[in-house]
Design a protein around this motif. Sequence first.
Motif, PDB file in Angstrom:
ATOM      1  N   GLY B  40       0.816  -1.208   0.000  1.00  0.00           N
ATOM      2  CA  GLY B  40       0.000   0.000   0.000  1.00  0.00           C
ATOM      3  C   GLY B  40       0.845   1.251   0.000  1.00  0.00           C
ATOM      4  N   PRO B  41       0.196   2.405   0.213  1.00  0.00           N
ATOM      5  CA  PRO B  41       0.919   3.668   0.239  1.00  0.00           C
ATOM      6  C   PRO B  41       1.899   3.750   1.412  1.00  0.00           C
ATOM      7  N   ARG B  42       2.717   4.786   1.365  1.00  0.00           N
ATOM      8  CA  ARG B  42       3.810   4.885   2.329  1.00  0.00           C
ATOM      9  C   ARG B  42       3.313   5.004   3.766  1.00  0.00           C
ATOM     10  N   ARG B  43       2.260   5.821   3.957  1.00  0.00           N
ATOM     11  CA  ARG B  43       1.778   6.039   5.316  1.00  0.00           C
ATOM     12  C   ARG B  43       0.642   5.082   5.666  1.00  0.00           C
ATOM     13  N   VAL B  44       0.711   4.536   6.850  1.00  0.00           N
ATOM     14  CA  VAL B  44      -0.359   3.678   7.357  1.00  0.00           C
ATOM     15  C   VAL B  44      -0.893   4.337   8.627  1.00  0.00           C
ATOM     16  N   ILE B  45      -2.172   4.748   8.573  1.00  0.00           N
ATOM     17  CA  ILE B  45      -2.777   5.418   9.723  1.00  0.00           C
ATOM     18  C   ILE B  45      -3.677   4.409  10.433  1.00  0.00           C
ATOM     19  N   LEU B  46      -3.306   4.084  11.657  1.00  0.00           N
ATOM     20  CA  LEU B  46      -4.075   3.101  12.431  1.00  0.00           C
ATOM     21  C   LEU B  46      -5.010   3.857  13.374  1.00  0.00           C
ATOM     22  N   ASP B  47      -6.296   3.683  13.153  1.00  0.00           N
ATOM     23  CA  ASP B  47      -7.333   4.398  13.900  1.00  0.00           C
ATOM     24  C   ASP B  47      -7.823   3.506  15.046  1.00  0.00           C
ATOM     25  N   LEU B  48      -7.576   3.942  16.280  1.00  0.00           N
ATOM     26  CA  LEU B  48      -7.885   3.112  17.455  1.00  0.00           C
ATOM     27  C   LEU B  48      -9.095   3.633  18.236  1.00  0.00           C
ATOM     28  N   ARG B  49      -9.988   4.358  17.574  1.00  0.00           N
ATOM     29  CA  ARG B  49     -11.102   4.986  18.291  1.00  0.00           C
ATOM     30  C   ARG B  49     -12.030   3.980  18.962  1.00  0.00           C
ATOM     31  N   HIS B  50     -12.115   2.768  18.422  1.00  0.00           N
ATOM     32  CA  HIS B  50     -13.025   1.768  19.006  1.00  0.00           C
ATOM     33  C   HIS B  50     -12.328   0.871  20.027  1.00  0.00           C
ATOM     34  N   VAL B  51     -11.029   1.032  20.167  1.00  0.00           N
ATOM     35  CA  VAL B  51     -10.266   0.138  21.045  1.00  0.00           C
ATOM     36  C   VAL B  51     -10.193   0.750  22.439  1.00  0.00           C
ATOM     37  N   ASP B  52     -10.882   0.147  23.387  1.00  0.00           N
ATOM     38  CA  ASP B  52     -10.815   0.696  24.745  1.00  0.00           C
ATOM     39  C   ASP B  52      -9.896  -0.099  25.668  1.00  0.00           C
ATOM     40  N   PHE B  53      -9.304  -1.156  25.131  1.00  0.00           N
ATOM     41  CA  PHE B  53      -8.352  -1.901  25.951  1.00  0.00           C
ATOM     42  C   PHE B  53      -7.226  -2.448  25.091  1.00  0.00           C
ATOM     43  N   LEU B  54      -5.999  -2.163  25.520  1.00  0.00           N
ATOM     44  CA  LEU B  54      -4.808  -2.664  24.840  1.00  0.00           C
ATOM     45  C   LEU B  54      -3.824  -3.100  25.913  1.00  0.00           C
ATOM     46  N   ASP B  55      -3.449  -4.389  25.913  1.00  0.00           N
ATOM     47  CA  ASP B  55      -2.493  -4.833  26.927  1.00  0.00           C
ATOM     48  C   ASP B  55      -1.092  -4.859  26.326  1.00  0.00           C
ATOM     49  N   SER B  56      -0.122  -5.393  27.092  1.00  0.00           N
ATOM     50  CA  SER B  56       1.262  -5.342  26.608  1.00  0.00           C
ATOM     51  C   SER B  56       1.440  -6.210  25.364  1.00  0.00           C
TER      52      SER B  56
END
Lengths: 174, 114
Positions: B40-56
């Motif tokens: 894909g294109p050079r930039r990858v934008i990861l949108d985490l608006r729906h993620v309310d939990f992220l562990d290690s």
Amino acid sequence: MTPNGPERGDRDLAVKPADRDGPAQPDGMGDGPLVVASTPLGVRHALAEMRTRHTPANGGDESLGMAETVLAEVLNNIVEHAYKRHPAGRIELHIDRLDRRLRIDVRDRGAQMPGGTLPLGTLPDIQDDPETCPDDAPEGGFGWFLIRAMARDIQYSRENGENRLTFWVPIGER
Amino acid sequence: MDLQTEQHEDAIHITVAEARIDSAVAVRFKDRMREVSADGPRRVILDLRHVDFLDSSGLGAVVAVMKLLGPDRELELCHLTPNVEKVFRLTRMDRVFTIHKDCGTAFSGRQSVA
């Protein structure tokens, strides 16, 4: 994650009161300890149960954020390390709420902590410059750092083949 | 692992349509990110608006995605929820990633039809 970890069947989902006749919790809810299956989905369900039982009536969805992070890291470590050679291990979880904090007591019968002591939890080295591609950016080693950053009065003991970890986590802080 | 993608002129916008990136899904998240961002294109934008939990484990997977994109492409993050933002900040990984408050600041170029 183990290859057969996350997509196994319902037997992984067991999170249930361990002993309805056990000692009542100080918060008066009468909930016994939770028995957690030592799998990634077992951890997920234990965290959901913790939220169900302990989200304050006047707290927002984020008020248990720190408790959930700390408990996730503690349980994941037990799944991945203490019970590495015993995938069907049992974890027992006691949670008491007192005012604006939770006291959490986690017990398992897996391998003891290396050296019998808690990891230091120092932060892995990182590169600060976002313009470079940090090929050596760490992908792990954050777990105990997060536990130590968010939990208070962390105590570990090993007696009669049982690991016991106790700590406090504040509710409703960011 | 449900990822929704949208192509922009110079970037691919990937929205995680799930509430958790934890040890139960971290490997699948990484694999799916590899699939949807390939070539894909050079930039990858990861949108985490729906993620309310992220562990290690989830944090490690995000770092792994950045690495597998290679030195010529960039992984940027946007719309971190409070609990996720806290994990990035405490571990100082907010210094490793470009983090946008929202997608408006992430995309400066004209949007094309996905």
